[in-house]
Design a protein around this motif. Structure first.
Motif, short mmCIF file in Angstrom:
data_model
loop_
_atom_site.label_atom_id
_atom_site.label_comp_id
_atom_site.label_asym_id
_atom_site.label_seq_id
_atom_site.Cartn_x
_atom_site.Cartn_y
_atom_site.Cartn_z
N UNK A 96 40.67 39.77 16.53
CA UNK A 96 40.92 40.81 15.51
C UNK A 96 41.21 42.17 16.14
N UNK A 97 40.82 42.35 17.38
CA UNK A 97 41.00 43.66 18.00
C UNK A 97 42.48 43.92 18.20
N UNK A 98 42.90 45.14 17.84
CA UNK A 98 44.32 45.49 17.80
C UNK A 98 44.88 45.74 19.20
N UNK A 99 44.08 46.47 19.99
CA UNK A 99 44.58 46.94 21.30
C UNK A 99 44.57 45.81 22.33
N UNK A 100 45.37 46.02 23.38
CA UNK A 100 45.32 45.14 24.53
C UNK A 100 44.00 45.37 25.24
N UNK A 101 43.33 44.29 25.64
CA UNK A 101 42.05 44.44 26.34
C UNK A 101 42.33 44.32 27.84
N UNK A 102 42.41 45.50 28.49
CA UNK A 102 42.83 45.53 29.89
C UNK A 102 41.67 45.93 30.80
N UNK A 103 41.51 45.20 31.88
CA UNK A 103 40.54 45.58 32.92
C UNK A 103 41.20 45.37 34.29
N UNK A 104 40.73 46.12 35.26
CA UNK A 104 41.21 45.91 36.63
C UNK A 104 40.63 44.62 37.18
N UNK A 105 41.39 43.96 38.06
CA UNK A 105 40.96 42.66 38.58
C UNK A 105 39.61 42.76 39.30
N UNK A 106 39.48 43.78 40.13
CA UNK A 106 38.26 43.92 40.91
C UNK A 106 37.06 44.22 40.02
N UNK A 107 37.29 45.11 39.03
CA UNK A 107 36.22 45.46 38.09
C UNK A 107 35.77 44.21 37.34
N UNK A 108 36.74 43.40 36.90
CA UNK A 108 36.41 42.19 36.14
C UNK A 108 35.59 41.23 36.99
N UNK A 109 36.07 40.98 38.21
CA UNK A 109 35.34 40.04 39.09
C UNK A 109 33.92 40.52 39.33
N UNK A 110 33.80 41.84 39.57
CA UNK A 110 32.47 42.41 39.83
C UNK A 110 31.58 42.27 38.59
N UNK A 111 32.17 42.54 37.42
CA UNK A 111 31.40 42.47 36.17
C UNK A 111 30.90 41.04 35.90
N UNK A 112 31.83 40.08 36.07
CA UNK A 112 31.46 38.68 35.82
C UNK A 112 30.35 38.24 36.78
N UNK A 113 30.45 38.73 38.01
CA UNK A 113 29.46 38.37 39.02
C UNK A 113 28.09 38.96 38.66
N UNK A 114 28.11 40.23 38.22
CA UNK A 114 26.85 40.92 37.92
C UNK A 114 26.24 40.49 36.58
N UNK A 115 27.05 39.92 35.68
CA UNK A 115 26.55 39.62 34.33
C UNK A 115 26.60 38.13 34.01
N UNK A 116 26.46 37.33 35.05
CA UNK A 116 26.36 35.89 34.83
C UNK A 116 27.55 35.35 34.02
N UNK A 117 28.76 35.82 34.39
CA UNK A 117 30.02 35.38 33.76
C UNK A 117 30.14 35.71 32.28
#
Ligand SMILES: [Zn+2]
Ligand SMILES: [Zn+2]
Ligand SMILES: [Zn+2]
Ligand SMILES: [Zn+2]
Length: 274
Positions: A96-117
């Motif tokens: 439902x979210x209108x905008x593109x959901x954009x994250x940097x590759x490194x930020x995403x990898x780090x986030x997934x790692x820190x937050x149990x995917x």
């Protein structure tokens, strides 16, 4: 770029060890500690530059040459900077979210790692994401100024020409170019890039910008001359000792020749008496 940097560091360490040990002036010590400090300083700033390669790009730096409206779509939702290697998050949960959901590759990898995917948009498992190549191209085409110049606290003047300008005696890099061409600029034609002193093969570890190198060459002329002179003298000593060795060999050969002659004469004599 990271690999290049590591190689460079290794090279530096090796070079330090291979510095001729005979040279031992007080000046030399001073210079070494000075250049070590410079090396540390340089490593620090290079590290900051290096992070450009992985984490998202500093927004303020990009905003210097781009209007805010132009960068709005490139913002990484995790770090709020300009997404590096933009990834688009496309979990069905956020349809439902209108905008593109954009994250940097490194930020995403780090986030997934820190937050149990867990997904960075809303906590849930099985986050879906893919690389957004169109956006990556647009980010790569953003015009930026030299980050080394930026770190020096330099404000970009109206001057649009590329290269170095030396007005007011302070060296500056006036590079303006596409983000994707930045690495090439930093490792090749950046006027703020540190280069080795010409006398490095003789043991000078000074590293400075092209412009400061001139000052260093002038102010350290005696230091450099002493270094070259020291090497010259030690080479002369080597040549002389080798000359001595070769003279000794020559006389030994002559003595052997004489002995051979004597022996052959003796043999002729014994032959004729028989
Ligand atoms: Zn980010
Ligand atoms: Zn999600
Ligand atoms: Zn530059
Ligand atoms: Zn030098």
């Amino acid at each position: 770029f990271l690999i290049q940097f590591k190689k460079k560091k290794k090279g530096k360490i090796l070079d330090k060890n291979s510095t001729p040990k005979k040279i031992n002036y007080q000046r030399d010590k001073e210079m070494t500690s000075m250049s070590e400090e410079a090396l540390k300083e340089e490593a620090k700033s290079e590290l900051k530059l290096l992070s450009l390669e992985h984490v998202c790009f500093n927004k303020d730096w990009v905003l210097r040459l781009n209007p805010r409206s132009q960068i709005d779509h490139f913002i990484c939702l995790i770090c709020k900077q300009i997404a590096n290697s933009p990834m688009e998050i496309s979990c069905p949960q956020h349809e439902q979210m209108d905008e593109l959901l954009i994250v940097g590759e490194d930020c995403l990898n780090q986030y997934l790692k820190d937050h149990n995917n867990s997904c960075p948009i809303a906590p849930h498992a099985n986050c879906k994401y893919s690389r957004n190549r169109a956006l990556q191209r647009l980010v790569g085409d953003l015009t930026v100024m030299c980050p080394r110049q930026c770190m020096q606290g330099g404000q970009q003047t109206g001057n649009e020409t590329e290269g170095e300008s030396e007005t007011s005696g302070i060296i500056r890099c006036n590079f303006q170019g596409k983000l994707k061409e930045l690495n090439d600029h930093l490792s090749n034609d950046c006027s703020l890039k540190a280069i080795d002193c010409w006398f490095k093969p003789f043991g000078c570890n000074q590293r400075c910008s092209k412009h400061n190198l001139n000052d260093h060459l002038i102010s350290s002329m005696k230091f450099h001359f002493d270094m070259v002179n020291q090497l010259f003298q030690s080479m002369q000593q080597t040549i002389q000792s080798q000359r001595g060795e070769s003279n000794q060999l020559k006389s030994e050969i002559n003595q052997l020749r004489l002995q051979m002659k004597k022996m052959s004469k003796m043999q002729i004599q014994t032959n004729s008496t028989n």
